[in-house]
Enzyme design. Structure first.
Site, PDB file in Angstrom:
ATOM      1  N   LYS A   1       0.822  -1.211   0.000  1.00  0.00           N
ATOM      2  CA  LYS A   1       0.000   0.000   0.000  1.00  0.00           C
ATOM      3  C   LYS A   1       0.859   1.265   0.000  1.00  0.00           C
ATOM      4  CE  LYS A   1      -2.938   3.118   0.300  1.00  0.00           C
ATOM      5  NZ  LYS A   1      -4.098   3.412   1.067  1.00  0.00           N
TER       6      LYS A   1
ATOM      7  N   CYS B   1      -3.305  10.919   2.006  1.00  0.00           N
ATOM      8  CA  CYS B   1      -2.672   9.644   1.643  1.00  0.00           C
ATOM      9  C   CYS B   1      -1.308   9.868   1.004  1.00  0.00           C
ATOM     10  CB  CYS B   1      -3.563   8.884   0.674  1.00  0.00           C
ATOM     11  SG  CYS B   1      -5.234   8.754   1.272  1.00  0.00           S
TER      12      CYS B   1
ATOM     13  N   TYR C   1      -8.358  19.322  -1.955  1.00  0.00           N
ATOM     14  CA  TYR C   1      -7.036  18.779  -2.299  1.00  0.00           C
ATOM     15  C   TYR C   1      -6.984  18.247  -3.714  1.00  0.00           C
ATOM     16  CZ  TYR C   1      -7.948  13.719  -1.942  1.00  0.00           C
ATOM     17  OH  TYR C   1      -8.379  12.430  -2.150  1.00  0.00           O
TER      18      TYR C   1
ATOM     19  N   ARG D   1      -8.267  18.357   3.326  1.00  0.00           N
ATOM     20  CA  ARG D   1      -7.098  17.958   4.120  1.00  0.00           C
ATOM     21  C   ARG D   1      -5.801  18.065   3.307  1.00  0.00           C
ATOM     22  NH1 ARG D   1      -9.020  12.350   6.565  1.00  0.00           N
ATOM     23  NH2 ARG D   1     -10.150  12.322   4.590  1.00  0.00           N
TER      24      ARG D   1
HETATM   25  N1  SAJ Z   1      -1.965  14.847  -8.249  1.00  0.00           N
HETATM   26  C1  SAJ Z   1      -1.085  15.534  -9.092  1.00  0.00           C
HETATM   27  N2  SAJ Z   1      -0.765  14.968 -10.275  1.00  0.00           N
HETATM   28  C2  SAJ Z   1      -1.253  13.750 -10.664  1.00  0.00           C
HETATM   29  C3  SAJ Z   1      -2.126  13.055  -9.799  1.00  0.00           C
HETATM   30  C4  SAJ Z   1      -2.461  13.630  -8.596  1.00  0.00           C
HETATM   31  O1  SAJ Z   1      -0.604  16.624  -8.761  1.00  0.00           O
HETATM   32  O2  SAJ Z   1      -0.907  13.309 -11.758  1.00  0.00           O
HETATM   33  C5  SAJ Z   1      -2.309  15.404  -6.939  1.00  0.00           C
HETATM   34  C6  SAJ Z   1      -3.803  15.648  -6.751  1.00  0.00           C
HETATM   35  O3  SAJ Z   1      -4.197  16.873  -7.260  1.00  0.00           O
HETATM   36  C7  SAJ Z   1      -3.937  15.530  -5.253  1.00  0.00           C
HETATM   37  C8  SAJ Z   1      -2.890  14.489  -4.869  1.00  0.00           C
HETATM   38  O4  SAJ Z   1      -1.993  14.431  -5.954  1.00  0.00           O
HETATM   39  O5  SAJ Z   1      -3.597  16.763  -4.631  1.00  0.00           O
HETATM   40  C9  SAJ Z   1      -3.415  13.097  -4.576  1.00  0.00           C
HETATM   41  O6  SAJ Z   1      -4.469  12.772  -5.452  1.00  0.00           O
HETATM   42  P1  SAJ Z   1      -4.686  11.328  -6.097  1.00  0.00           P
HETATM   43  O7  SAJ Z   1      -5.903  11.369  -6.910  1.00  0.00           O
HETATM   44  O8  SAJ Z   1      -3.449  10.890  -6.767  1.00  0.00           O
HETATM   45  O9  SAJ Z   1      -4.802  10.360  -4.866  1.00  0.00           O
HETATM   46  P2  SAJ Z   1      -5.717  10.274  -3.524  1.00  0.00           P
HETATM   47  O10 SAJ Z   1      -4.884  10.786  -2.394  1.00  0.00           O
HETATM   48  O11 SAJ Z   1      -7.056  10.856  -3.702  1.00  0.00           O
HETATM   49  O12 SAJ Z   1      -5.890   8.674  -3.400  1.00  0.00           O
HETATM   50  C10 SAJ Z   1      -4.722   7.857  -3.356  1.00  0.00           C
HETATM   51  C11 SAJ Z   1      -4.926   6.684  -4.332  1.00  0.00           C
HETATM   52  N3  SAJ Z   1      -3.649   5.975  -4.534  1.00  0.00           N
HETATM   53  C12 SAJ Z   1      -3.200   5.652  -5.762  1.00  0.00           C
HETATM   54  O13 SAJ Z   1      -3.780   5.966  -6.774  1.00  0.00           O
HETATM   55  C13 SAJ Z   1      -1.930   4.888  -5.837  1.00  0.00           C
HETATM   56  C14 SAJ Z   1      -5.982   5.730  -3.780  1.00  0.00           C
HETATM   57  O14 SAJ Z   1      -6.079   4.580  -4.593  1.00  0.00           O
HETATM   58  C15 SAJ Z   1      -5.608   5.319  -2.354  1.00  0.00           C
HETATM   59  O15 SAJ Z   1      -6.579   4.428  -1.799  1.00  0.00           O
HETATM   60  C16 SAJ Z   1      -5.603   6.587  -1.518  1.00  0.00           C
HETATM   61  O16 SAJ Z   1      -4.552   7.416  -2.024  1.00  0.00           O
HETATM   62  C17 SAJ Z   1      -5.360   6.232  -0.062  1.00  0.00           C
HETATM   63  O17 SAJ Z   1      -6.338   6.195   0.700  1.00  0.00           O
HETATM   64  O18 SAJ Z   1      -4.218   5.904   0.291  1.00  0.00           O
END
Ligand code: SAJ
Length: 439
Positions: free
Chosen positions: A203, A257, A313, A321
């Site tokens: 994870k 996360c 976020y 958060r």
């Molecule tokens: N972000 C970027 N560029 C990208 C992708 C995301 O700047 O290319 C930023 C987003 O804007 C955001 C942050 O990263 O601020 C995180 O967003 P996200 O959509 O990547 O992830 P989370 O935090 O919403 O969810 C993640 C997911 N993990 C993965 O995709 C590997 C989810 O599957 C997990 O269950 C979750 O973390 C968790 O609970 O750990």
């Protein structure tokens, strides 16, 4: 049919409890916050997530889901509580600790305890088991313990809870097998069994992979303007290669996360986790980088008014958060020259005063889009042009149609294409500073 207690009714616990209830289990949802418990018992939700309200409503009305503020006796306990980090970037396991302690007096022979919260490697085997051992039950033969990390994406939680592959790590094979029997009731994806520490590490590495990849995209975003090219175009074309999947740049990495989990490795293995630490530093520096891009844009405007679009976020959620836009807003607020208005259609409560769309744009000198909410694509640049004082817009997520905004008279600036002189936070310098601060 077994009774299940789900501890923590947040983004993971509430959907999980509801799905289990919908699949016929008697579920107790436990949350220390009375307001959350009251809302759930009325069939409502306290968080925004597509499809969740219908699911909770059905689960509560079927009589299978009831919420409580105190832990309830059951056969299976699922811990879905937060595992944040402290200011010093160390894992805060206090919520896992208190949830585990609250069930110790309730445990009986044959029970199963599952930790779903993302946790530093070793948490299940060392930290959780040490607390559960206080029950007097023999771990692995009388009391079974497993880690089954949640892996769902906010915004798609219900779909991913059902469809994603699950990794279940037991403290022994029997624990993993018993946990599998619970998840097969609703998971349509594959279920793989392993040991608890491997499951924890799987994870953390998923989120770390994403964090490092985003840092790479942010580095590209800082390089591209110096070459007079567009980072977004580079990414789009590079990703046409069958083995490349560059992520996208932005104003920072938020949420509970991806901006948190990689620190679990840096804390435990500071010497080894070098790239991980640098990626965290670059991504944590992006709000500052975005703020510099803003200052660069408004440098000739006296007492400028800035409109910040988006406080969450990421797009299309209500969760603020660790949101990069909060950090940007903080920097703007500290600058006495700049007036700030914020608009976010998803946020109901925040530390910042939010405006309606029109008053957010009124007399603005620069619009800064920090979150790519779907609604923002439908904003009419011509209408906005009649409200603002100066027609400047900065797009940090490549979310808007440049042509439309330029045709309406705006100067459109894109993070990853504009701002040639700007510098990223120096990863090596802050690596050393942070290392000294923590140790
Ligand atoms: N972000 C970027 N560029 C990208 C992708 C995301 O700047 O290319 C930023 C987003 O804007 C955001 C942050 O990263 O601020 C995180 O967003 P996200 O959509 O990547 O992830 P989370 O935090 O919403 O969810 C993640 C997911 N993990 C993965 O995709 C590997 C989810 O599957 C997990 O269950 C979750 O973390 C968790 O609970 O750990």
């Amino acid at each position: 049919m077994k009774q299940i207690s789900v501890l923590g009714l947040g983004y993971i616990g509430l959907p999980t409890a509801s799905i289990l209830a919908a699949n016929g289990f008697q579920v107790h949802g436990v949350d220390p916050v009375q307001r959350v418990v009251d809302i759930v018992n009325q069939g409502g939700v306290h968080i925004e997530e597509p499809g969740l309200k219908t699911l909770v409503q059905a689960a509560v009305h079927s009589g299978n889901l009831k919420a409580f503020t105190q832990s309830q006796r059951a056969d299976v306990y699922i811990l879905a509580v937060p595992t944040p980090i402290t200011e010093a970037k160390q894992a805060d396991l206090s919520y896992v600790g208190s949830a585990a302690r609250s069930i110790v007096p309730l445990l009986k022979c044959g029970d199963l305890v599952i930790l779903e919260s993302t946790s530093p490697p070793g948490t299940t085997r060392d930290f959780l088991c040490a607390i559960l051992a206080e029950s007097g039950l023999a771990l692995g033969t009388e009391l079974f313990v497993a880690h089954c990390p949640e892996r769902v994406l906010p915004g798609k939680i219900i779909k991913e809870l059902i469809q994603n592959t699950r990794i279940i790590g037991g403290i022994n094979a029997q624990s993993a097998e018993l946990a599998r029997q619970i998840y097969t009731s609703f998971v349509e994806g594959e279920i793989h069994l392993t040991d608890a520490t491997t499951a924890e590490m799987v994870k953390i590495m998923e989120n770390t992979f994403r964090d490092v990849n985003i840092a790479l995209a942010n580095e590209l975003a800082a390089i591209a303007p110096n070459l007079n090219i567009n980072a977004w175009e580079v990414i789009r074309y590079a990703n046409l290669h069958p083995r490349v999947n560059l992520h996208t740049p932005g104003p920072g990495v938020g949420g509970h996360c991806i901006s948190v989990d990689p620190w679990f490795l840096v804390e435990k293995f500071p010497q080894a986790a070098r790239i991980i630490h640098q990626a965290r530093t670059i991504n944590d520096g992006m709000p500052e980088y975005t703020y510099q891009l803003l200052l660069d844009t408004i440098q000739h405007i006296p007492n400028p008014k800035v409109t910040l679009l988006g406080l969450t976020y990421k797009a299309d959620v209500d969760d603020v958060r660790e949101a990069p836009s909060l950090k940007i807003a903080e920097m703007i607020r500290k600058n006495p020259q700049i007036e700030l208005t914020i608009y976010d259609p998803h946020v109901k409560q925040a530390d910042y005063e939010l405006c309606g769309l029109e008053s957010a744009f009124k007399d603005s000198d620069c619009i800064l889009l920090a979150v790519d909410h779907a609604e923002f694509r439908y904003i009419n640049p011509r209408q906005v042009g009649t409200l603002v004082r100066h027609q400047n817009i900065i797009d940090t997520r490549n979310a808007l149609n440049q042509k439309d905004w330029e045709e309406a008279g705006f100067q459109y600036r894109l993070l990853g294409r504009d701002g040639a002189s700007l510098k990223l936070r120096d990863p090596l310098a802050s690596l050393e500073a942070q290392f000294l601060a923590v140790h």
